[in-house]
Design an enzyme around this catalytic site. Structure first.
Site: not given
Ligand code: C5P
Length: 256
Positions: A8, A119
């Protein structure tokens, strides 16, 4: 079952304030990228377990603190998980969350993601998204095709330590970076990451000089990314790899 767990990359991360629970209220723009990525293998087994291989296996726990194993335990799934780690840890690239996200996708339990970390919901979903709340509130973001050169210094940043340093510094703002086709980008954790990892500012300066473009801190650091054209930029990656002391990946935004 074999799954790719993409890193990410936060292109922007504004910290809006501190919440009553100690977490920080965010507005971040994140994209999944194809490199680096982990490979997650899941097989039926008598009980849940995790095994870690690959170039960044060192230091990854195999006990119940491993996020991928926690995902399986939370889902009550008896599976043997193998993580082939290619995403450097404590680099701000969401490696542990990516693995947990892949396990939840495989088990079809995206609902468990917020319990595993801020996340993880993004990592289950992938693509490009605005992350709000502590990171778990997602909204689709329109991001053009883009390449990135990700440079990881031989320095690591612990996420809680970087948020603590942000508090101690009185809530600083990051630099604003303008890139064609993207909204203004800014990472408010950058001054805090530079305090936690002395040497990071010097690394960024060397990277920006080599790339001839601004570099964006990935999440809470320590990795930096330089945005390139849609087909990536092998030349920039090669120049950066020559100039900086670290590991360099040439990746691309991976739409979902
Ligand atoms: O949610 P997660 O477990 O990934 O967060 C790791 C740490 O990062 C938290 O314990 C907290 O110190 C910090 N954090 C924060 N605000 C956020 C996300 C993470 O303070 N929005």
């Amino acid at each position: 079952m074999r799954l790719v767990a993409p890193a990410k990359l936060t292109l922007s991360l504004q910290v809006l304030g501190v919440r009553a629970d100690g977490y920080h209220e965010l507005e971040a723009l994140a994209v999944a990228i194809d490199e680096p990525h982990d490979v997650v293998t899941i097989e039926p087994a008598p009980s849940a377990s995790v095994r870690v291989t690959g170039p960044y296996a060192s230091g990854v726990p195999t006990d119940a603190s491993n996020l991928a194993l926690r995902a399986a335990l939370l889902a009550d799934a008896a599976v043997a998980i193998t993580l082939h780690k290619r995403i450097p840890h404590a680099a701000g690239l969401g490696g542990g969350s990516a693995d947990a996200g892949a396990v939840l996708r495989a088990l079809d339990r995206p609902d468990l993601a917020p319990q595993l970390g801020s996340d993880v919901p993004f990592c289950v979903r992938g693509g490009a998204a605005w992350m709000r709340g502590r990171g778990e509130v997602l909204e689709h973001a329109d991001v053009p095709a883009l390449g990135v050169v990700v440079a990881v210094p031989p320095l690591r940043c612990s996420t809680p330590a970087v948020y603590r340093a942000w508090d101690e510094l009185g809530g600083p703002r990051g630099r604003t970076v303008e890139i064609d086709g993207l909204p203004p980008l800014r990472n408010d954790l950058e001054p805090a990451a530079e305090r936690v990892a002395p040497g990071l500012a010097e690394f960024r300066a060397a990277l920006e000089t080599a790339a001839g473009r601004p570099a964006l801190l990935a999440g809470s650091g320590s990795a930096y990314a330089v945005v390139c054209g849609r087909d990536g930029d092998g030349e920039v990656a090669a120049r950066v790899a020559d100039a900086v002391d670290g590991t360099v990946f040439a990746g691309r935004y991976l739409p979902c």
